[in-house]
Design a protein around this motif. Structure first.
Motif, PDB file in Angstrom:
ATOM      1  N   LYS A  10       0.820  -1.214   0.000  1.00 19.06           N
ATOM      2  CA  LYS A  10       0.000   0.000   0.000  1.00 19.06           C
ATOM      3  C   LYS A  10       0.852   1.262   0.000  1.00 19.06           C
ATOM      4  N   TRP A  11       1.986   1.207   0.697  1.00 19.41           N
ATOM      5  CA  TRP A  11       2.870   2.366   0.759  1.00 19.41           C
ATOM      6  C   TRP A  11       3.378   2.756  -0.624  1.00 19.41           C
ATOM      7  N   HIS A  12       3.715   1.762  -1.437  1.00 21.13           N
ATOM      8  CA  HIS A  12       4.197   2.044  -2.781  1.00 21.13           C
ATOM      9  C   HIS A  12       3.072   2.559  -3.678  1.00 21.13           C
ATOM     10  N   VAL A  13       1.866   2.062  -3.480  1.00 25.42           N
ATOM     11  CA  VAL A  13       0.723   2.574  -4.246  1.00 25.42           C
ATOM     12  C   VAL A  13       0.511   4.055  -3.958  1.00 25.42           C
ATOM     13  N   LEU A  14       0.570   4.432  -2.677  1.00 21.90           N
ATOM     14  CA  LEU A  14       0.379   5.835  -2.309  1.00 21.90           C
ATOM     15  C   LEU A  14       1.532   6.697  -2.811  1.00 21.90           C
ATOM     16  N   ARG A  15       2.744   6.151  -2.828  1.00 27.28           N
ATOM     17  CA  ARG A  15       3.879   6.915  -3.335  1.00 27.28           C
ATOM     18  C   ARG A  15       3.720   7.178  -4.834  1.00 27.28           C
ATOM     19  N   LYS A  16       3.252   6.181  -5.572  1.00 26.35           N
ATOM     20  CA  LYS A  16       3.006   6.369  -7.002  1.00 26.35           C
ATOM     21  C   LYS A  16       1.889   7.386  -7.229  1.00 26.35           C
ATOM     22  N   ALA A  17       0.898   7.391  -6.340  1.00 29.43           N
ATOM     23  CA  ALA A  17      -0.184   8.368  -6.462  1.00 29.43           C
ATOM     24  C   ALA A  17       0.364   9.778  -6.329  1.00 29.43           C
ATOM     25  N   LYS A  18       1.264   9.967  -5.396  1.00 30.80           N
ATOM     26  CA  LYS A  18       1.877  11.286  -5.199  1.00 30.80           C
ATOM     27  C   LYS A  18       2.650  11.717  -6.436  1.00 30.80           C
ATOM     28  N   GLU A  19       3.324  10.771  -7.098  1.00 30.05           N
ATOM     29  CA  GLU A  19       4.119  11.083  -8.278  1.00 30.05           C
ATOM     30  C   GLU A  19       3.252  11.433  -9.482  1.00 30.05           C
ATOM     31  N   LEU A  21      -0.259  12.185  -9.549  1.00 28.43           N
ATOM     32  CA  LEU A  21      -1.418  13.070  -9.403  1.00 28.43           C
ATOM     33  C   LEU A  21      -1.033  14.529  -9.195  1.00 28.43           C
ATOM     34  N   GLY A  22       0.239  14.772  -8.958  1.00 29.38           N
ATOM     35  CA  GLY A  22       0.751  16.134  -8.912  1.00 29.38           C
ATOM     36  C   GLY A  22       0.013  17.050  -7.954  1.00 29.38           C
ATOM     37  N   PRO A  23      -0.506  18.196  -8.445  1.00 27.92           N
ATOM     38  CA  PRO A  23      -1.142  19.181  -7.562  1.00 27.92           C
ATOM     39  C   PRO A  23      -2.392  18.666  -6.851  1.00 27.92           C
ATOM     40  N   HIS A  24      -2.999  17.607  -7.372  1.00 27.53           N
ATOM     41  CA  HIS A  24      -4.170  17.043  -6.693  1.00 27.53           C
ATOM     42  C   HIS A  24      -3.772  16.397  -5.362  1.00 27.53           C
ATOM     43  N   TYR A  25      -2.527  15.883  -5.317  1.00 28.00           N
ATOM     44  CA  TYR A  25      -2.087  15.105  -4.161  1.00 28.00           C
ATOM     45  C   TYR A  25      -1.093  15.921  -3.333  1.00 28.00           C
ATOM     46  N   THR A  26      -1.603  16.876  -2.602  1.00 31.45           N
ATOM     47  CA  THR A  26      -0.788  17.687  -1.698  1.00 31.45           C
ATOM     48  C   THR A  26      -1.434  17.697  -0.325  1.00 31.45           C
ATOM     49  N   LYS A  27      -0.668  18.112   0.680  1.00 30.21           N
ATOM     50  CA  LYS A  27      -1.173  18.110   2.049  1.00 30.21           C
ATOM     51  C   LYS A  27      -2.369  19.044   2.224  1.00 30.21           C
ATOM     52  N   ARG A  58     -16.347  13.879  -8.121  1.00 28.52           N
ATOM     53  CA  ARG A  58     -16.155  15.100  -7.346  1.00 28.52           C
ATOM     54  C   ARG A  58     -14.972  15.926  -7.854  1.00 28.52           C
ATOM     55  N   TYR A  59     -13.904  15.230  -8.260  1.00 29.53           N
ATOM     56  CA  TYR A  59     -12.687  15.948  -8.659  1.00 29.53           C
ATOM     57  C   TYR A  59     -12.428  15.898 -10.163  1.00 29.53           C
ATOM     58  N   LYS A  60     -13.409  15.410 -10.920  1.00 29.26           N
ATOM     59  CA  LYS A  60     -13.326  15.398 -12.392  1.00 29.26           C
ATOM     60  C   LYS A  60     -12.044  14.714 -12.882  1.00 29.26           C
ATOM     61  N   LEU A  61     -11.840  13.498 -12.412  1.00 25.42           N
ATOM     62  CA  LEU A  61     -10.619  12.769 -12.734  1.00 25.42           C
ATOM     63  C   LEU A  61     -10.893  11.472 -13.503  1.00 25.42           C
ATOM     64  N   HIS A  62     -11.995  11.437 -14.242  1.00 23.25           N
ATOM     65  CA  HIS A  62     -12.353  10.220 -14.969  1.00 23.25           C
ATOM     66  C   HIS A  62     -11.305   9.832 -16.010  1.00 23.25           C
ATOM     67  N   ASN A  63     -10.598  10.819 -16.552  1.00 20.66           N
ATOM     68  CA  ASN A  63      -9.643  10.547 -17.619  1.00 20.66           C
ATOM     69  C   ASN A  63      -8.203  10.466 -17.124  1.00 20.66           C
ATOM     70  N   ASN A  64      -8.003  10.449 -15.804  1.00 14.59           N
ATOM     71  CA  ASN A  64      -6.658  10.360 -15.273  1.00 14.59           C
ATOM     72  C   ASN A  64      -6.107   8.947 -15.492  1.00 14.59           C
ATOM     73  N   THR A  65      -5.008   8.851 -16.231  1.00 14.15           N
ATOM     74  CA  THR A  65      -4.453   7.556 -16.622  1.00 14.15           C
ATOM     75  C   THR A  65      -4.059   6.708 -15.418  1.00 14.15           C
ATOM     76  N   PHE A  66      -3.435   7.325 -14.432  1.00 10.23           N
ATOM     77  CA  PHE A  66      -2.979   6.580 -13.259  1.00 10.23           C
ATOM     78  C   PHE A  66      -4.154   5.971 -12.505  1.00 10.23           C
ATOM     79  N   LEU A  67      -5.202   6.753 -12.263  1.00 12.43           N
ATOM     80  CA  LEU A  67      -6.356   6.243 -11.524  1.00 12.43           C
ATOM     81  C   LEU A  67      -7.082   5.144 -12.293  1.00 12.43           C
ATOM     82  N   ILE A  68      -7.117   5.278 -13.606  1.00 12.99           N
ATOM     83  CA  ILE A  68      -7.730   4.231 -14.436  1.00 12.99           C
ATOM     84  C   ILE A  68      -6.943   2.927 -14.305  1.00 12.99           C
ATOM     85  N   GLN A  69      -5.632   3.034 -14.353  1.00 10.14           N
ATOM     86  CA  GLN A  69      -4.780   1.839 -14.302  1.00 10.14           C
ATOM     87  C   GLN A  69      -4.851   1.135 -12.954  1.00 10.14           C
TER      88      GLN A  69
END
Length: 250
Positions: A10-19, A21-27, A58-69
Motif C-alpha cells: 500500500k505504501w508504494h501505491v500511495l507513493r506512485k499516487a503522489k508522483e 497526481l501532482g497538484p491534486h495530491y498535496t497536504k 467530485r474531482y473530475k478525474l475520470h480521464n486520469n491515466t494513473f487512476l484508471i490503471q
C-alpha cells in the motif's frame, strides 16, 4: 505455495499516487484526504467501488491515466478485496524497510563478521531494554477504562497497550449503531443511527452472525479475519447481548 496471497504494498501505491497526481495530491488538497479515506477505511467491495466513483466525479478525474490503471488492478491492493485474508494489518513493506534502516544505524557497510556480530548483539540488547521499559511502564501506569464495560475491562487484560487503544476506538464507534435481531440468537443487523449524515456510499447496515452459542462472532465486513481486531459492529452486538466478560479473543 498455491494458498499464498500476493498483494501490492500500500505504501508504494500511495507513493506512485503522489508522483502521478501532482497538484491534486498535496497536504492542503481535499482530494488527498478523500483518496486516503477510500484506500484505508473502506471495508466492503461495494463501499469501495461506490466511493471510488464518487471520488472521480467530485474531482473530475475520470480521464486520469494513473487512476484508471490502478482501478483495473484494484484486486491486487485495495483493502476490501483482502477482507478474508489475515495480515495483522501489515499491508505494506514499510515495517521491514524501517527495520533495515535501524540495522544500518548499528552496522556500517562492508564491516567484518566479528564487528557485525558485536553490533547486532548491541542492537538486540537495546531493543530488549526498550521493550522491557515499555512493559514496565504499562504495568505501573496501567490502562484507563473510559466506558466502564466488562468487555472493555476484559480487553485491557488480553490486549497490548497499543491494541487496547485501537479496541477503545472501535468501542467508541460502536455507540453509533443500533442492533436488530433477525434470527434469534444467531444473526443480527447492526444499523448506523445517523446514516443520512454519512457519505452516500457508506453502508448503513452490517450483518453479524453468532456461532457456537456465542463463543464466536463474525461480521460481513470481515475486519476480524483481516487484522485480528473485533469490528465496531460485532462489539455492538456483544454489548446488546450483555456478553463480553469471558469472551475469548480468538
Amino acid at each position: 505455495m498455491p494458498g499464498t496471497t500476493h498483494r501490492w504494498c500500500k505504501w508504494h501505491v500511495l507513493r506512485k499516487a503522489k508522483e502521478h497526481l501532482g497538484p491534486h495530491y498535496t497536504k492542503r488538497s481535499d482530494f488527498r484526504a478523500a483518496f486516503h479515506k477510500v484506500v484505508n477505511e473502506m471495508l466492503t467491495v461495494d463501499e469501495f467501488e461506490a466511493a471510488w466513483a464518487d471520488l472521480l466525479d467530485r474531482y473530475k478525474l475520470h480521464n486520469n491515466t494513473f487512476l484508471i490503471q490502478i482501478f483495473e488492478v484494484m484486486h491486487k491492493w485495495a483493502k476490501p478485496y483482502f477482507s478474508g485474508k489475515f495480515c495483522a494489518k501489515q499491508t505494506s513493506t514499510q515495517r521491514s524497510e524501517s527495520a533495515n534502516h535501524l540495522l544500518k544505524g548499528y552496522i556500517p557497510p562492508a564491516c567484518p563478521m566479528n564487528l557485525f556480530v558485536k553490533q547486532y548483539s548491541k542492537l538486540q540488547f537495546d531493543r530488549e531494554a526498550e521493550e522491557g521499559f515499555q512493559e514496565k511502564r504499562t504495568r505501573l501506569g496501567g490502562v484507563v477504562l473510559r466506558y466502564n464495560f466488562p468487555l472493555e475491562e476484559h480487553a485491557s487484560q488480553v490486549y497490548t497497550r497499543t491494541m487496547f487503544e485501537m479496541f477503545g476506538q472501535a468501542l467508541y464507534r460502536a455507540g453509533r449503531y443500533d442492533v436488530e435481531e433477525v434470527e434469534r440468537g444467531t444473526r443480527y443487523h447492526v444499523r448506523h443511527i445517523e446514516a443520512e449524515k454519512r457519505e452516500k456510499w457508506c453502508r448503513e447496515m452490517h450483518a453479524v452472525d453468532v456461532h457456537e452459542g456465542g463463543a464466536r462472532y463474525t461480521c460481513e465486513c470481515s475486519l476480524f479475519e483481516h487484522m485480528g481486531m473485533l469490528c465496531c459492529h460485532a462489539i455492538e452486538v456483544l454489548l446488546h447481548l450483555g456478553c463480553g466478560r469471558y469472551l475469548a479473543f480468538m
